[in-house]
Enzyme design. Structure first.
Site, PDB file in Angstrom:
ATOM      1  N   GLY A 151      -2.834   9.916  17.152  1.00  9.38           N
ATOM      2  CA  GLY A 151      -2.389  11.178  16.568  1.00  9.38           C
ATOM      3  C   GLY A 151      -1.450  11.911  17.507  1.00  9.38           C
ATOM      4  CG  ASP A 152       2.193  12.667  17.442  1.00 13.85           C
ATOM      5  OD1 ASP A 152       2.104  12.179  18.584  1.00 13.85           O
ATOM      6  OD2 ASP A 152       2.905  12.192  16.552  1.00 13.85           O
ATOM      7  CB  ALA A 205      -4.903   4.070  18.560  1.00 11.33           C
ATOM      8  CG  PHE A 251       9.235  13.013  11.314  1.00  9.57           C
ATOM      9  CD1 PHE A 251       8.334  13.793  12.037  1.00  9.57           C
ATOM     10  CD2 PHE A 251       8.880  11.705  11.016  1.00  9.57           C
ATOM     11  CE1 PHE A 251       7.106  13.279  12.444  1.00  9.57           C
ATOM     12  CE2 PHE A 251       7.654  11.175  11.417  1.00  9.57           C
ATOM     13  CZ  PHE A 251       6.775  11.975  12.129  1.00  9.57           C
ATOM     14  CB  SER A 291      -0.926  -0.027   1.222  1.00  6.44           C
ATOM     15  OG  SER A 291      -0.179  -0.208   2.392  1.00  6.44           O
ATOM     16  CD  GLU A 306       1.160   7.452   5.631  1.00  6.98           C
ATOM     17  OE1 GLU A 306       1.015   6.328   6.159  1.00  6.98           O
ATOM     18  OE2 GLU A 306       1.715   8.406   6.200  1.00  6.98           O
ATOM     19  CG  HIS A 318       1.614   1.840   4.642  1.00  3.96           C
ATOM     20  ND1 HIS A 318       0.427   1.914   3.957  1.00  3.96           N
ATOM     21  CD2 HIS A 318       1.790   3.054   5.215  1.00  3.96           C
ATOM     22  CE1 HIS A 318      -0.105   3.122   4.107  1.00  3.96           C
ATOM     23  NE2 HIS A 318       0.706   3.842   4.862  1.00  3.96           N
ATOM     24  CE  LYS A 333      -1.998   0.628  18.865  1.00  5.52           C
ATOM     25  NZ  LYS A 333      -1.307   1.814  18.278  1.00  5.52           N
TER      26      LYS A 333
HETATM   27  P1  FAD Z   1      -1.477   4.887  20.753  1.00  3.09           P
HETATM   28  O1  FAD Z   1      -1.641   3.502  20.262  1.00  3.09           O
HETATM   29  O2  FAD Z   1      -2.568   5.472  21.545  1.00  3.09           O
HETATM   30  O3  FAD Z   1      -0.094   4.918  21.566  1.00  3.09           O
HETATM   31  C1  FAD Z   1       0.494   6.137  22.005  1.00  3.09           C
HETATM   32  C2  FAD Z   1       1.337   5.910  23.247  1.00  3.09           C
HETATM   33  O4  FAD Z   1       0.536   5.561  24.359  1.00  3.09           O
HETATM   34  C3  FAD Z   1       2.341   4.747  23.130  1.00  3.09           C
HETATM   35  O5  FAD Z   1       3.482   5.108  23.864  1.00  3.09           O
HETATM   36  C4  FAD Z   1       1.641   3.548  23.775  1.00  3.09           C
HETATM   37  O6  FAD Z   1       2.564   2.672  24.378  1.00  3.09           O
HETATM   38  C5  FAD Z   1       0.761   4.231  24.809  1.00  3.09           C
HETATM   39  N1  FAD Z   1      -0.587   3.636  24.901  1.00  3.09           N
HETATM   40  C6  FAD Z   1      -1.325   3.057  23.922  1.00  3.09           C
HETATM   41  N2  FAD Z   1      -2.526   2.688  24.390  1.00  3.09           N
HETATM   42  C7  FAD Z   1      -2.566   3.061  25.696  1.00  3.09           C
HETATM   43  C8  FAD Z   1      -3.553   2.985  26.711  1.00  3.09           C
HETATM   44  N3  FAD Z   1      -4.739   2.413  26.470  1.00  3.09           N
HETATM   45  N4  FAD Z   1      -3.248   3.479  27.951  1.00  3.09           N
HETATM   46  C9  FAD Z   1      -2.038   4.054  28.206  1.00  3.09           C
HETATM   47  N5  FAD Z   1      -1.065   4.149  27.259  1.00  3.09           N
HETATM   48  C10 FAD Z   1      -1.321   3.672  26.022  1.00  3.09           C
HETATM   49  N6  FAD Z   1      -0.060  10.991  13.197  1.00  3.09           N
HETATM   50  C11 FAD Z   1      -0.950  11.935  12.797  1.00  3.09           C
HETATM   51  O7  FAD Z   1      -1.155  12.941  13.501  1.00  3.09           O
HETATM   52  N7  FAD Z   1      -1.635  11.790  11.602  1.00  3.09           N
HETATM   53  C12 FAD Z   1      -1.494  10.703  10.804  1.00  3.09           C
HETATM   54  O8  FAD Z   1      -2.113  10.595   9.745  1.00  3.09           O
HETATM   55  C13 FAD Z   1      -0.563   9.683  11.215  1.00  3.09           C
HETATM   56  N8  FAD Z   1      -0.407   8.543  10.505  1.00  3.09           N
HETATM   57  C14 FAD Z   1       0.398   7.548  10.980  1.00  3.09           C
HETATM   58  C15 FAD Z   1       0.496   6.337  10.279  1.00  3.09           C
HETATM   59  C16 FAD Z   1       1.299   5.316  10.745  1.00  3.09           C
HETATM   60  C17 FAD Z   1       1.359   4.020   9.966  1.00  3.09           C
HETATM   61  C18 FAD Z   1       2.064   5.483  11.927  1.00  3.09           C
HETATM   62  C19 FAD Z   1       2.971   4.397  12.414  1.00  3.09           C
HETATM   63  C20 FAD Z   1       1.979   6.686  12.634  1.00  3.09           C
HETATM   64  C21 FAD Z   1       1.148   7.711  12.182  1.00  3.09           C
HETATM   65  N9  FAD Z   1       1.011   8.913  12.881  1.00  3.09           N
HETATM   66  C22 FAD Z   1       0.134   9.876  12.449  1.00  3.09           C
HETATM   67  C23 FAD Z   1       1.786   9.153  14.105  1.00  3.09           C
HETATM   68  C24 FAD Z   1       1.031   8.722  15.367  1.00  3.09           C
HETATM   69  O9  FAD Z   1      -0.170   9.454  15.491  1.00  3.09           O
HETATM   70  C25 FAD Z   1       1.942   8.980  16.560  1.00  3.09           C
HETATM   71  O10 FAD Z   1       2.995   8.081  16.545  1.00  3.09           O
HETATM   72  C26 FAD Z   1       1.258   9.050  17.915  1.00  3.09           C
HETATM   73  O11 FAD Z   1       2.185   9.585  18.841  1.00  3.09           O
HETATM   74  C27 FAD Z   1       0.807   7.695  18.434  1.00  3.09           C
HETATM   75  O12 FAD Z   1      -0.277   7.229  17.755  1.00  3.09           O
HETATM   76  P2  FAD Z   1      -0.817   5.737  18.037  1.00  3.09           P
HETATM   77  O13 FAD Z   1      -2.034   5.572  17.254  1.00  3.09           O
HETATM   78  O14 FAD Z   1       0.276   4.752  17.899  1.00  3.09           O
HETATM   79  O15 FAD Z   1      -1.181   5.902  19.578  1.00  3.09           O
END
Ligand code: FAD
Length: 278
Positions: A100-101, A115, A208, A8, A10, A258, A157
């Site tokens: 997200g960030d 997430a 980055f 895929s 991006e 990806h 997740k």
């Molecule tokens: P989570 O899975 O929520 O994890 C974040 C942190 O919290 C981790 O340290 C994890 O260990 C911890 N954690 C997870 N679940 C829990 C919980 N239930 N309780 C306590 N701690 C927890 N960012 C953007 O803004 N826009 C995008 O379009 C984007 N696309 C991306 C695509 C890919 C393939 C990847 C790998 C990253 C992308 N990112 C994007 C970056 C991403 O949003 C960041 O890395 C963000 O900091 C973490 O997102 P996550 O979904 O992994 O978060």
């Protein structure tokens, strides 16, 4: 030709009319490679909410399967529900579900909804309509309390209903293989697709990488540094070493890739063709 694996690509949504015209050409060309789908990023805190939607809608209307990235950011549940309903209506079948960030320089990311919550939310309202991708971190997310805890959260997740994961980019195949082994030990059996980020724009990727915790091996940094302004040699080196890494990943069992295209045709096309992916 490799056909059983999933590949895929991006993109990110354009900011200007010029950017949009350029991106349309990029997508049309990359679509000739027959990727399984494209995905379109979602700006920090939902800053590209409309442009991501418009880009996805436009590509779907042109018959190009495209998945939006999505996070709660600062939006309410009603707003996200509304956005998801609009995605469902236009024919979206896959979502990349993220925490997200926050925008660069803004603190407090830990307050964002994780997430796993978004995955649960989507499953609650849309059952199995969407295939859900989540993010995984072979070199471990920078905020994770530990290696093991990060994998535990990834498992959370999947337990919430995610179907597969896409990794943060990395330049060390062993980090991916070790991570997969550890995930399997913690009971994860779903596919985890390596995210492949070409390093042509070295300065930007290096900047980055410091924030997202991806390691650029010293030998690669030194090699690229040695080419100075000779971008042709940088490009050739990047295609070469990344094709080798991808080949090793496939041989070692990676279920596909990806590609982070950065809205450019090359070097994704060159690596793809080197590997005869489809
Ligand atoms: P989570 O899975 O929520 O994890 C974040 C942190 O919290 C981790 O340290 C994890 O260990 C911890 N954690 C997870 N679940 C829990 C919980 N239930 N309780 C306590 N701690 C927890 N960012 C953007 O803004 N826009 C995008 O379009 C984007 N696309 C991306 C695509 C890919 C393939 C990847 C790998 C990253 C992308 N990112 C994007 C970056 C991403 O949003 C960041 O890395 C963000 O900091 C973490 O997102 P996550 O979904 O992994 O978060």
């Amino acid at each position: 030709m490799i056909t059983q694996k999933r590949f895929s690509i991006e993109i990110f949504p354009p900011k200007t009319k010029e950017g949009k015209d350029n991106l349309d050409g990029v997508c049309d060309t990359l679509n000739l490679l027959q990727p399984a789908f494209f995905s379109c990023t979602y700006g920090a805190s939902g800053s590209t909410r409309d442009t991501t939607f418009d880009q996805v809608a436009d590509m779907i209307s042109r018959g190009i399967d495209t998945a939006p990235h999505l996070s709660f950011g600062g939006a309410s549940e009603n707003d996200i529900l509304d956005l998801l309903t609009r995605y469902q209506t236009i024919g979206v079948k896959r979502i990349v579900a993220l925490r997200g960030d926050l925008p660069a320089g803004v603190d407090g990311a830990h307050q964002l909804a994780h997430a796993d919550y978004l995955v649960t939310f989507i499953r609650q309202y849309f059952a199995n309509h969407f295939h859900l991708e989540v993010a995984a971190y072979p070199e471990i997310h920078p905020e994770a309390p530990s290696y093991k805890e990060d994998i535990k959260y990834l498992k959370g997740k999947f337990d919430a209903g995610a179907n597969s994961a896409i990794t943060q980019y990395f330049y060390n195949a062993d980090a991916y293989f070790y991570f997969i082994e550890e995930c399997q030990k913690q009971g994860i059996s779903q596919p985890i697709y390596p995210g492949i980020m070409p390093l042509n724009n070295f300065a930007a990727v290096a900047r980055f990488s410091e924030r997202c915790g991806a390691d650029i091996p010293r030998w690669i940094a030194k090699k690229i540094e040695g080419y100075g302004d000779d971008q042709v040699s940088v490009d050739a080196f990047v295609v070469d070493f990344m094709s080798d890494m991808c080949r090793r990943l496939l041989d070692g069992g990676a279920p596909g890739f990806h590609f982070y295209s950065m809205n450019q045709i090359e070097p994704v096309k060159a690596i793809w063709q080197n590997l005869a992916l489809s």
